[in-house]
Enzyme design. Structure first.
Site, mmCIF file in Angstrom:
data_model
loop_
_atom_site.group_PDB
_atom_site.id
_atom_site.type_symbol
_atom_site.label_atom_id
_atom_site.label_comp_id
_atom_site.label_asym_id
_atom_site.label_seq_id
_atom_site.Cartn_x
_atom_site.Cartn_y
_atom_site.Cartn_z
ATOM 1 N N PRO A 1 27.371 32.363 44.058
ATOM 2 C CA PRO A 1 27.857 32.028 44.970
ATOM 3 C C PRO A 1 27.258 31.675 46.368
ATOM 4 C CG PRO A 1 29.327 33.710 43.978
ATOM 5 C CD PRO A 1 27.709 33.847 43.463
ATOM 6 N N CYS A 2 27.573 30.758 46.807
ATOM 7 C CA CYS A 2 27.130 30.230 48.369
ATOM 8 C C CYS A 2 27.644 31.293 49.242
ATOM 9 C CB CYS A 2 27.076 29.013 48.377
ATOM 10 S SG CYS A 2 25.905 28.275 49.827
#
Length: 389
Positions: free
Chosen positions: A148-149
Site C-alpha cells: 500500500p502507498c
C-alpha cells in the site's frame, strides 16, 4: 428442475455436499464458481437436501470443477522466490510461467484471497507479515511484492531505511536487509511517484540504494503487453550489487506495440444476472448528467467488442461496475463476469475462482497484470543466468 427418487437423490446430494466441503466452499461460492444463475446457492441447498435433482449438465459442471491446484511449484525450477502481500498470486503466476522459479514462502491476510491462492498454487500463504520474524523466512533468490502507498515519517533529512518504520514497505525492506535476495520486483500504483509530493518514492529509492541494490523503475500499462485494459502501474526492479556481477545489464521489457480489443476477453453467452437493473442504470445515467453539469469527469463508461481497451479494473468493481460496462443490444448494459475480469488481468483459463462473484471482483481488481509481470520476470532471469558471482 425434476424431483428424483429417494435413493438416487440421496447419492447425488451426498456427492455434491462432499465435493463442496472438499473444496472448502460455501454454497454461494460453488454456485458462482460453476456459473449458476442468480440465487444459485438456494438451488445447491435444495440439491444437498435431496429436494430436487440437478440436470446431467449441472452435475457434470460440479464434477469437473478442479480439486488439484493447477500451478503448483515445478520441482525442476532453479530459482526460489518469496511472495509478499501476495493477494491471489498474480505476481507468483508471472514468475511461474517462466518455468524457472518456485515459491518457498508467501504472505497474505485476506481470508478470501488466501482461499483462491491455495486453490491455484496448492500451498497456503502465511498470515500477517508484520508478525513474522525476518530470520524465519526461507532463503530465496527473488523477492516480489506489492504494498500500500503510505506516507513515511519525515523525521530524518536523509529519507532512508529508518524513515520507513511503521509502514508496510518497511516489512519488505527489513526482509531484503536480512535475507539479501539476488533480485526483487515491487509493483505499485503509478501515483506512488507523486505521493506526498514525491517524498514517498524518493524514500523508497533511497532505502533500496542504502541496502546496496541497483534499482530500475518503469511505468507500464496492461495494454503494453497485450491486455485490453488501461491499467498503469509502476514497477521497481532491484539487483544485489554484492552478489550479481552484471546488475547494470538489466533492461526493462519493450512494450509489444500490438493493438488490443475488448472483444478478445468477452464471453459469447452471459447469464442475465450480470445485466444491471433498471434502477442502477437510471442512477448511473443521472449521476453522469449531474457530473457533466458540475464539471466532473466521473461516471459510467460503456465498452463493446470493438473497443480497444477498458478502464482500470478496480477492487470496488463489485459495487456497481460503473467503470467498465459492456453494451448489450436491446438491454441494459452488463458488468463483466469474474472470468472476464480474470482475462482482463491476464490470468489463464484454468485459473480457479473458488469464491463468490463479489470477492472475485475484489481479488482481480487488487491483483496485477500477469503478462507484464511475466515479461519483467524473463528479463530479470536473463541477468541472474549470466551473473558470474
Amino acid at each position: 428442475m425434476t424431483t428424483i427418487s429417494r435413493n438416487t437423490g440421496t447419492e447425488i446430494s451426498i456427492m455434491i455436499k462432499e465435493k463442496r466441503l472438499r473444496l472448502n466452499m460455501t454454497q454461494k461460492e460453488l454456485a458462482d464458481a460453476v456459473g449458476m444463475s442468480k440465487n444459485g446457492d438456494r438451488t445447491i441447498r435444495r440439491w444437498e437436501n435431496g429436494e430436487t435433482c440437478p440436470s446431467q449438465l449441472e452435475i457434470s459442471a460440479i464434477l469437473r470443477f478442479p480439486e488439484i491446484a493447477p500451478f503448483e511449484n515445478r520441482k525442476t525450477a532453479k530459482y526460489k522466490m518469496i511472495d509478499l502481500f501476495a493477494g491471489i498470486g498474480g505476481t507468483r503466476l508471472g514468475f511461474h510461467q517462466t518455468e524457472k522459479v518456485k515459491s518457498v514462502f508467501s504472505s497474505e491476510i485476506d481470508k478470501f484471497a488466501i482461499k483462491t491462492y491455495k486453490a491455484n498454487f496448492g500451498d497456503e500463504p502465511h498470515g500477517d507479515i508484520t508478525k513474522i520474524d525476518e530470520k524465519d523466512i526461507p532463503d530465496h533468490d527473488i523477492l516480489v511484492g506489492g504494498f500500500p502507498c503510505q506516507a513515511f515519517s519525515q523525521a530524518g533529512k536523509k529519507l532512508g531505511f529508518d524513515d520507513t518504520r511503521g509502514t508496510l514497505f518497511f516489512e519488505i525492506a527489513r526482509i531484503i536487509k536480512e535475507k539479501r535476495p539476488k533480485a526483487f520486483l515491487l509493483e505499485n500504483v503509478k501515483n506512488l511517484k507523486t505521493h506526498d509530493k514525491g517524498r514517498t518514492f524518493k524514500t523508497i529509492l533511497n532505502t533500496l540504494e542504502e541496502l546496496d541494490y541497483e534499482v530500475h523503475t518503469a511505468l507500464f500499462k496492461a495494454r503494453d503487453f497485450g491486455l485490453p485494459q488501461n491499467r498503469e502501474r509502476i514497477y521497481i526492479v532491484g539487483f544485489d550489487r554484492k552478489s550479481i556481477s552484471n546488475y547494470s545489464d538489466f533492461q526493462m521489457p519493450t512494450p509489444l506495440q500490438e493493438k488490443t480489443r475488448v472483444g478478445n476477453i468477452l464471453e459469447s453467452v452471459v447469464d442475465d444476472k450480470y445485466t444491471i437493473s433498471d434502477k442502477l442504470w437510471d442512477g448511473h445515467q443521472r449521476r453522469k448528467t449531474e457530473n457533466k453539469k458540475n464539471g466532473k469527469g466521473f461516471g459510467y463508461t460503456l465498452f463493446n467488442q470493438d473497443s480497444e481497451y477498458t478502464n482500470t479494473l478496480s477492487a470496488r468493481y463489485y459495487k456497481d461496475g460503473s467503470e467498465i460496462l459492456i453494451e448489450q443490444k436491446n438491454k441494459n448494459p452488463r458488468k463483466i463476469t469474474p472470468r472476464e475480469a480474470a482475462r482482463l488481468q491476464g490470468f489463464p483459463e484454468n485459473f480457479i475462482i473458488p469464491v463468490s462473484d463479489t470477492q472475485a471482483y475484489k481479488e482481480f481488481g487488487n491483483s496485477v497484470a500477469v503478462p507484464t509481470i511475466h515479461a519483467i520476470a524473463e528479463k530479470m532471469l536473463e541477468v541472474l543466468e549470466k551473473s558470474k558471482k
